[in-house]
Design a protein around this motif. Sequence first.
Motif, PDB file in Angstrom:
ATOM      1  N   LEU A  23       0.825  -1.207   0.000  1.00  0.00           N
ATOM      2  CA  LEU A  23       0.000   0.000   0.000  1.00  0.00           C
ATOM      3  C   LEU A  23       0.863   1.261   0.000  1.00  0.00           C
ATOM      4  N   ILE A  24       1.920   1.249   0.804  1.00  0.00           N
ATOM      5  CA  ILE A  24       2.813   2.415   0.850  1.00  0.00           C
ATOM      6  C   ILE A  24       3.490   2.630  -0.497  1.00  0.00           C
ATOM      7  N   ILE A  25       3.973   1.548  -1.108  1.00  0.00           N
ATOM      8  CA  ILE A  25       4.635   1.661  -2.404  1.00  0.00           C
ATOM      9  C   ILE A  25       3.668   2.183  -3.461  1.00  0.00           C
ATOM     10  N   ALA A  26       2.413   1.729  -3.408  1.00  0.00           N
ATOM     11  CA  ALA A  26       1.419   2.208  -4.365  1.00  0.00           C
ATOM     12  C   ALA A  26       1.199   3.713  -4.220  1.00  0.00           C
ATOM     13  N   ILE A  27       1.129   4.182  -2.982  1.00  0.00           N
ATOM     14  CA  ILE A  27       0.941   5.617  -2.739  1.00  0.00           C
ATOM     15  C   ILE A  27       2.144   6.408  -3.237  1.00  0.00           C
ATOM     16  N   PHE A  28       3.331   5.902  -2.926  1.00  0.00           N
ATOM     17  CA  PHE A  28       4.544   6.615  -3.345  1.00  0.00           C
ATOM     18  C   PHE A  28       4.711   6.580  -4.857  1.00  0.00           C
ATOM     19  N   ALA A  29       4.271   5.501  -5.497  1.00  0.00           N
ATOM     20  CA  ALA A  29       4.334   5.436  -6.955  1.00  0.00           C
ATOM     21  C   ALA A  29       3.463   6.526  -7.579  1.00  0.00           C
ATOM     22  N   ALA A  30       2.272   6.708  -7.003  1.00  0.00           N
ATOM     23  CA  ALA A  30       1.383   7.758  -7.508  1.00  0.00           C
ATOM     24  C   ALA A  30       1.961   9.140  -7.266  1.00  0.00           C
ATOM     25  N   LEU A  31       2.537   9.350  -6.068  1.00  0.00           N
ATOM     26  CA  LEU A  31       3.128  10.647  -5.750  1.00  0.00           C
ATOM     27  C   LEU A  31       4.335  10.940  -6.634  1.00  0.00           C
ATOM     28  N   PHE A  32       5.156   9.923  -6.879  1.00  0.00           N
ATOM     29  CA  PHE A  32       6.331  10.094  -7.732  1.00  0.00           C
ATOM     30  C   PHE A  32       5.912  10.511  -9.137  1.00  0.00           C
ATOM     31  N   THR A  33       4.945   9.789  -9.692  1.00  0.00           N
ATOM     32  CA  THR A  33       4.479  10.102 -11.047  1.00  0.00           C
ATOM     33  C   THR A  33       3.868  11.492 -11.111  1.00  0.00           C
ATOM     34  N   ALA A  34       3.047  11.829 -10.104  1.00  0.00           N
ATOM     35  CA  ALA A  34       2.390  13.132 -10.098  1.00  0.00           C
ATOM     36  C   ALA A  34       3.392  14.267  -9.959  1.00  0.00           C
ATOM     37  N   SER A  35       4.376  14.100  -9.081  1.00  0.00           N
ATOM     38  CA  SER A  35       5.343  15.168  -8.837  1.00  0.00           C
ATOM     39  C   SER A  35       6.146  15.495 -10.089  1.00  0.00           C
ATOM     40  N   TYR A  36       6.690  14.482 -10.746  1.00  0.00           N
ATOM     41  CA  TYR A  36       7.501  14.728 -11.930  1.00  0.00           C
ATOM     42  C   TYR A  36       6.646  15.188 -13.116  1.00  0.00           C
ATOM     43  N   SER A  37       5.414  14.681 -13.203  1.00  0.00           N
ATOM     44  CA  SER A  37       4.530  15.098 -14.294  1.00  0.00           C
ATOM     45  C   SER A  37       4.120  16.555 -14.139  1.00  0.00           C
ATOM     46  N   LEU A  38       3.770  16.952 -12.918  1.00  0.00           N
ATOM     47  CA  LEU A  38       3.388  18.344 -12.684  1.00  0.00           C
ATOM     48  C   LEU A  38       4.536  19.303 -12.961  1.00  0.00           C
ATOM     49  N   ALA A  39       5.747  18.879 -12.618  1.00  0.00           N
ATOM     50  CA  ALA A  39       6.903  19.765 -12.770  1.00  0.00           C
ATOM     51  C   ALA A  39       7.403  19.834 -14.210  1.00  0.00           C
ATOM     52  N   MET A  40       7.331  18.722 -14.948  1.00  0.00           N
ATOM     53  CA  MET A  40       8.054  18.654 -16.218  1.00  0.00           C
ATOM     54  C   MET A  40       7.203  18.335 -17.444  1.00  0.00           C
ATOM     55  N   ALA A  41       5.996  17.818 -17.268  1.00  0.00           N
ATOM     56  CA  ALA A  41       5.232  17.352 -18.420  1.00  0.00           C
ATOM     57  C   ALA A  41       4.775  18.494 -19.311  1.00  0.00           C
ATOM     58  N   ASN A  42       4.386  19.618 -18.719  1.00  0.00           N
ATOM     59  CA  ASN A  42       3.851  20.720 -19.517  1.00  0.00           C
ATOM     60  C   ASN A  42       4.417  22.043 -19.022  1.00  0.00           C
ATOM     61  N   PRO A  43       5.723  22.272 -19.244  1.00  0.00           N
ATOM     62  CA  PRO A  43       6.348  23.502 -18.736  1.00  0.00           C
ATOM     63  C   PRO A  43       5.767  24.735 -19.409  1.00  0.00           C
ATOM     64  N   LYS A  44       5.435  25.735 -18.605  1.00  0.00           N
ATOM     65  CA  LYS A  44       4.850  26.968 -19.117  1.00  0.00           C
ATOM     66  C   LYS A  44       5.666  28.159 -18.628  1.00  0.00           C
ATOM     67  N   PRO A  45       6.192  28.942 -19.535  1.00  0.00           N
ATOM     68  CA  PRO A  45       6.993  30.110 -19.126  1.00  0.00           C
ATOM     69  C   PRO A  45       6.147  31.117 -18.359  1.00  0.00           C
ATOM     70  N   HIS A  46       6.653  31.572 -17.245  1.00  0.00           N
ATOM     71  CA  HIS A  46       5.963  32.608 -16.486  1.00  0.00           C
ATOM     72  C   HIS A  46       7.014  33.538 -15.883  1.00  0.00           C
ATOM     73  N   ASN A  47       6.849  34.821 -16.165  1.00  0.00           N
ATOM     74  CA  ASN A  47       7.773  35.831 -15.651  1.00  0.00           C
ATOM     75  C   ASN A  47       9.227  35.519 -16.012  1.00  0.00           C
ATOM     76  N   VAL A  48       9.449  35.140 -17.274  1.00  0.00           N
ATOM     77  CA  VAL A  48      10.806  34.847 -17.745  1.00  0.00           C
ATOM     78  C   VAL A  48      11.536  36.164 -17.976  1.00  0.00           C
ATOM     79  N   PRO A  49      12.634  36.428 -17.272  1.00  0.00           N
ATOM     80  CA  PRO A  49      13.346  37.699 -17.448  1.00  0.00           C
ATOM     81  C   PRO A  49      14.199  37.704 -18.717  1.00  0.00           C
ATOM     82  N   ILE A  50      13.991  38.689 -19.592  1.00  0.00           N
ATOM     83  CA  ILE A  50      14.800  38.862 -20.792  1.00  0.00           C
ATOM     84  C   ILE A  50      15.161  40.337 -20.909  1.00  0.00           C
ATOM     85  N   GLY A  51      16.124  40.643 -21.777  1.00  0.00           N
ATOM     86  CA  GLY A  51      16.596  42.012 -21.924  1.00  0.00           C
ATOM     87  C   GLY A  51      16.294  42.587 -23.298  1.00  0.00           C
TER      88      GLY A  51
END
Length: 345
Positions: A23-51
């Motif tokens: 049960l613990i491994i199942a929960i951590f598997a879901a959290l692992f997938t969600a964490s990396y997917s939220l961070a990297m699956a659909n990157p959206k630029p916000h407040n990108v500093p340019i000159g």
Amino acid sequence: MSVQSRIARLVPGPHRPALVVTLIIAIFAALFTASYSLAMANPKPHNVPIGLVSTVVTPAELKAALAEPPTTTFLVSTFPSTPDALAAIEDQRIYGALVDDGTAGTLYISSASGDSVARLLEADAPVIETRLGHPVTVMDTHPLSPNDPSGLVLFYVPLAAVIIGFLGAVQTRTHATKLTLRGELGWDAVRSVVAAFAIVLTIGVILRLMPLPFFPSWGVIALTMLVAGMTYNVFRMLIGARWALLPTWVVFVLISNPASGGAVAPALLPPFYEFIGRWMPTGAAVSAIRDLAYFPGHVHAEPFIVLGIWLIVTTGLYVTFRLYRYGAGAPGDVVNGAIRPLATR
């Protein structure tokens, strides 16, 4: 036999630990997938500093040319000259800059600052040309190593450092149960130094995947490994050897690694990851190694301070808990994982 009766037979019997772990491994598997997917699956630029260096193009015009898709946001800062804009890129205060005189333009990007942002700006160059009505040339001021064109080695090196760091601490305390406090700390340091040497030798010297300055990179990676190991040691003292790996995994694999800014530039991460990444060990290691490898003339103190604070705090906590529970000698109660709760001696 009903499902309830089957569960009733499993739970009180010898299968209970396996059920709990499953049960613990199942929960951590879901959290692992969600964490990396939220961070990297659909990157959206916000407040990108340019000159911007121009007397004919306004920041609003540049932002309008870059506003594809509509969710993309840029923070445009004006600079009086091209050297000033290039200095800001070198110092990693901005990801790129447009220099335009009204008849031709140059879009400076920096792949080493964040390959994902650099590719985004480069892809927008034709749009800028169309909006401004004249040619725009793209120039990369800090290209990545040709053996690492996507910049992923910058992510994998700190990732390996933290995982090997805490797994090394696990294995040392599992197989060397008779070490004194001094012996434990000594082998933590030796293990980190030796493993970091192997990483830098392999990545920087043998494979030449990225331009790692040998001794500074060796020190950063060893420090990162030591922090990861000490974090595990603290949890081991707090909750015991059996479960200490789980919170360590949460800190590093679920939070610190996806927020590090190694695989996806911080400006493309969700706000939570962007904010917390710079204060976590992996994010600090990514920043330190990036500075050493690609911006040696503009090395920032912040990531080294962050790693130093993590090391001081985790080592201080570990030594305090270790002395309280076992003194400075060999902790005999650690054998076979039979660690007493912190409140008892």
